[in-house]
Design an enzyme around this catalytic site. Structure first.
Site, PDB file in Angstrom:
ATOM      1  N   ALA A   1       0.837  -1.204   0.000  1.00 16.43           N
ATOM      2  CA  ALA A   1       0.000   0.000   0.000  1.00 16.43           C
ATOM      3  C   ALA A   1       0.870   1.252   0.000  1.00 16.43           C
ATOM      4  O   ALA A   1       0.568   2.238  -0.689  1.00 16.43           O
ATOM      5  CB  ALA A   1      -0.929  -0.001   1.210  1.00 16.43           C
ATOM      6  N   TYR A   2       1.955   1.216   0.764  1.00 20.34           N
ATOM      7  CA  TYR A   2       2.894   2.346   0.792  1.00 20.34           C
ATOM      8  C   TYR A   2       3.457   2.587  -0.605  1.00 20.34           C
ATOM      9  O   TYR A   2       3.464   3.721  -1.101  1.00 20.34           O
ATOM     10  CB  TYR A   2       4.014   2.041   1.775  1.00 20.34           C
ATOM     11  CG  TYR A   2       5.022   3.142   1.961  1.00 20.34           C
ATOM     12  CD1 TYR A   2       4.822   4.148   2.906  1.00 20.34           C
ATOM     13  CD2 TYR A   2       6.191   3.176   1.208  1.00 20.34           C
ATOM     14  CE1 TYR A   2       5.751   5.159   3.076  1.00 20.34           C
ATOM     15  CE2 TYR A   2       7.119   4.183   1.368  1.00 20.34           C
ATOM     16  CZ  TYR A   2       6.903   5.169   2.311  1.00 20.34           C
ATOM     17  OH  TYR A   2       7.832   6.169   2.472  1.00 20.34           O
ATOM     18  N   GLY A   3       3.912   1.529  -1.265  1.00 20.40           N
ATOM     19  CA  GLY A   3       4.473   1.679  -2.605  1.00 20.40           C
ATOM     20  C   GLY A   3       3.447   2.178  -3.598  1.00 20.40           C
ATOM     21  O   GLY A   3       3.753   3.009  -4.464  1.00 20.40           O
TER      22      GLY A   3
ATOM     23  N   LYS B   1       2.817   5.883  -3.091  1.00 21.46           N
ATOM     24  CA  LYS B   1       3.935   6.668  -3.594  1.00 21.46           C
ATOM     25  C   LYS B   1       3.968   6.677  -5.118  1.00 21.46           C
ATOM     26  O   LYS B   1       4.340   7.681  -5.730  1.00 21.46           O
ATOM     27  CB  LYS B   1       5.246   6.121  -3.036  1.00 21.46           C
ATOM     28  CG  LYS B   1       5.418   6.329  -1.534  1.00 21.46           C
ATOM     29  CD  LYS B   1       5.485   7.799  -1.163  1.00 21.46           C
ATOM     30  CE  LYS B   1       5.899   8.008   0.275  1.00 21.46           C
ATOM     31  NZ  LYS B   1       6.010   9.437   0.641  1.00 21.46           N
TER      32      LYS B   1
END
Length: 268
Positions: free
Chosen positions: A172-174, A177
């Site tokens: 989810a972070y990737g 971003k």
């Protein structure tokens, strides 16, 4: 479209007084890590800085450190998931310093590491609210402030090398971003004719509190990442700040719409 040739403000005077001399800078996530390193650096390079984050004790400590070193700094509480808070924080830079020239949208939140099917919906929503919607909210307010005051300016968003490849530990972070990369390109295309440059940096392994927290949850992850990095080590936060400072300065006057990898060669 603005067809007026760009006139650099760089002179021998600004070179000696600092890369960002005379500029007002707004920085999110400025209480620790890359944001705090950037606040210190931007102030050393001559900018008047406004630090924004959620934790006042951290902001106060960095602000006082900058002032003790002769820089001009203040701080404001800001929750990137709260539109009212974001707009108020950006507007505070104009209230304090009369203008806004540059902004570094660095604030972010982590996710529990692990496969995406093990991530809760609440954690997914939080990551997207802070790491994707937050930069959108910030850029919208920053562009309005630049338009109303400095007229021209520059914005840098913090992305991640995790946005440029599969990211099984931080999916989810990737993804958030990677969305920031797209938003950066769209903003650069939209606001370039007004003289507002928008870029992103994609840091690799960087020795921040967030990285150490990840290493505590996934022991050995720093060593694993370093083994995939040609330079064989993690970055100091100041090394990432240096890249952001350059992109925000007039020395990068013809750079917009790029995602600059600052990753020790991880994505080479």
């Amino acid at each position: 479209m603005n067809n007026t040739p760009f006139t650099s403000t760089l002179t021998s005077t600004t070179e000696t007084s600092g890369l960002l001399a005379g500029k007002v800078a707004f920085i999110t996530g400025a209480g620790r890590g890359i944001g705090a390193a950037s606040a210190r650096l931007f102030a050393r390079e001559g900018a008047r800085v406004l630090l924004a984050a959620r934790t006042e004790a951290q902001l106060k400590a960095v602000t006082e450190e900058i002032r003790a070193g002769g820089g001009t700094a203040d701080h404001v509480l800001c929750d990137l998931a709260d539109p009212v808070s974001v707009r108020a924080a950006v507007d505070r830079s104009v209230e304090l310093y009369g203008r806004l020239d540059i902004a570094f949208n660095n604030g972010a939140t982590a996710q529990p590491p692990g496969p995406m099917d093990q991530l809760s919906e609440a954690d997914f929503d939080r990551v997207c609210a802070v790491n994707f919607k937050g930069p959108w909210l910030a850029m919208t307010a920053e562009i309005a402030a630049i338009r109303a005051t400095a007229k021209r300016g520059a914005i840098v968003n913090t992305s991640s090398v995790g946005s440029l490849m599969g990211n099984p530990e931080l999916p989810a972070y990737g993804a958030a971003k990677r969305a920031v990369n797209s938003l950066t390109a769209s903003a650069a295309t939209t606001y370039g004719p007004e003289g507002i440059r928008v870029n992103a940096i994609a840091p690799g392994t960087t020795l921040t509190e967030m990285l150490h927290e990840w290493d505590e949850e996934s022991p050995g992850i720093i060593d694993q990442l370093n083994s995939r990095t040609p330079l064989g080590r993690a970055a100091d936060p100041d090394e990432i700040a240096q890249a952001a400072a350059w992109l925000l300065s007039d020395r990068a006057s013809y750079v917009t719409g790029t995602v600059l990898r600052v990753d020790g060669g991880m994505c080479a």
